[in-house]
Design an enzyme around this catalytic site. Structure first.
Site, PDB file in Angstrom:
ATOM      1  CD  GLU A  38      -2.470   1.236   2.738  1.00  0.00           C
ATOM      2  OE1 GLU A  38      -2.637   2.343   3.289  1.00  0.00           O
ATOM      3  OE2 GLU A  38      -2.867   0.159   3.241  1.00  0.00           O
ATOM      4  NE  ARG A  42       0.283   7.858   6.084  1.00  0.00           N
ATOM      5  CZ  ARG A  42       0.568   6.906   6.934  1.00  0.00           C
ATOM      6  NH1 ARG A  42       1.796   6.767   7.400  1.00  0.00           N
ATOM      7  NH2 ARG A  42      -0.374   6.080   7.326  1.00  0.00           N
ATOM      8  CB  THR A  73      -2.959   8.303   3.260  1.00  0.00           C
ATOM      9  OG1 THR A  73      -2.170   7.390   4.027  1.00  0.00           O
ATOM     10  CG2 THR A  73      -3.205   9.546   4.104  1.00  0.00           C
ATOM     11  CE  LYS A 133      -5.909   2.447   7.815  1.00  0.00           C
ATOM     12  NZ  LYS A 133      -5.215   3.399   6.945  1.00  0.00           N
TER      13      LYS A 133
END
Length: 186
Positions: A38, A42, A73, A133
């Site tokens: 993943e 960021r 994210t 998640k």
């Protein structure tokens, strides 16, 4: 849609600094025998940083076709669109954003929104999602909280992230409602 995670119990969550950095991490992940990466959106470099991350997703996806490469994210629909256009096979967000979820479902790309409360779990279930998640796992009660969720939400599985490491991941993986754990790869 979530069947792509069927044989994956560990997700390497990677914050990258460059495309080369992403390729180096992908090589290490693959060499370690892991199957999923993943790449997180960021960055402190704004739009240029987002474009670099999207390009990294594309490069890693092309060079490491045996890795399941997704984007993390993903905090809005715009980032979801960038990630999907770059070849991300799944989308992960820290929280539950209905616009992002709707977009991913429309594009038929698995989306795993972040939740940490029963209300958020119920909201996700209303969109037909049963893989979520749990973030930030350790700070929100960890494995004990996930055990508590098993009763009222027997058909929901979680990917636990946030404070997960090689020392504590096994206690999560032993839970029937945990599909996988995500942790930073070093």
């Amino acid at each position: 849609m979530n069947s792509i995670f069927e044989n994956i119990d560990q997700i390497s969550v990677c914050k990258i600094e460059s495309i080369d950095n992403a390729l180096e991490l992908a090589e290490k992940i693959q060499s370690a025998g892991l199957k999923c990466m993943e790449i997180t959106f960021r960055t402190t470099n704004g739009e240029e940083g987002f474009k670099m991350i999207a390009e990294a997703i594309k490069n890693v996806s092309l060079k490491f076709s045996s890795l399941l490469v997704g984007a993390g994210t993903v905090v809005n629909k715009k980032l979801a669109a960038m990630a999907i256009a770059s070849g991300a096979k799944f989308i992960v967000s820290a929280g539950f954003n209905p616009q992002t979820v709707k977009y991913c479902l429309k594009k038929k790309v698995p989306v795993v929104p972040g939740v940490c409360t029963p209300t958020e779990i119920e909201n996700a279930m209303n969109y037909g999602l049963n893989l979520l998640k749990f973030f930030p796992a350790e700070m929100m009660g960890g494995a004990d909280m996930l055990k508590a969720f098993a009763g009222p939400f027997p058909n929901v599985k979680f990917i636990a992230t946030g404070g997960i490491n090689r020392d504590n991941m096994q206690k999560y993986l032993e839970l029937k409602n945990v599909a996988a754990v995500g942790y930073s790869f070093k």
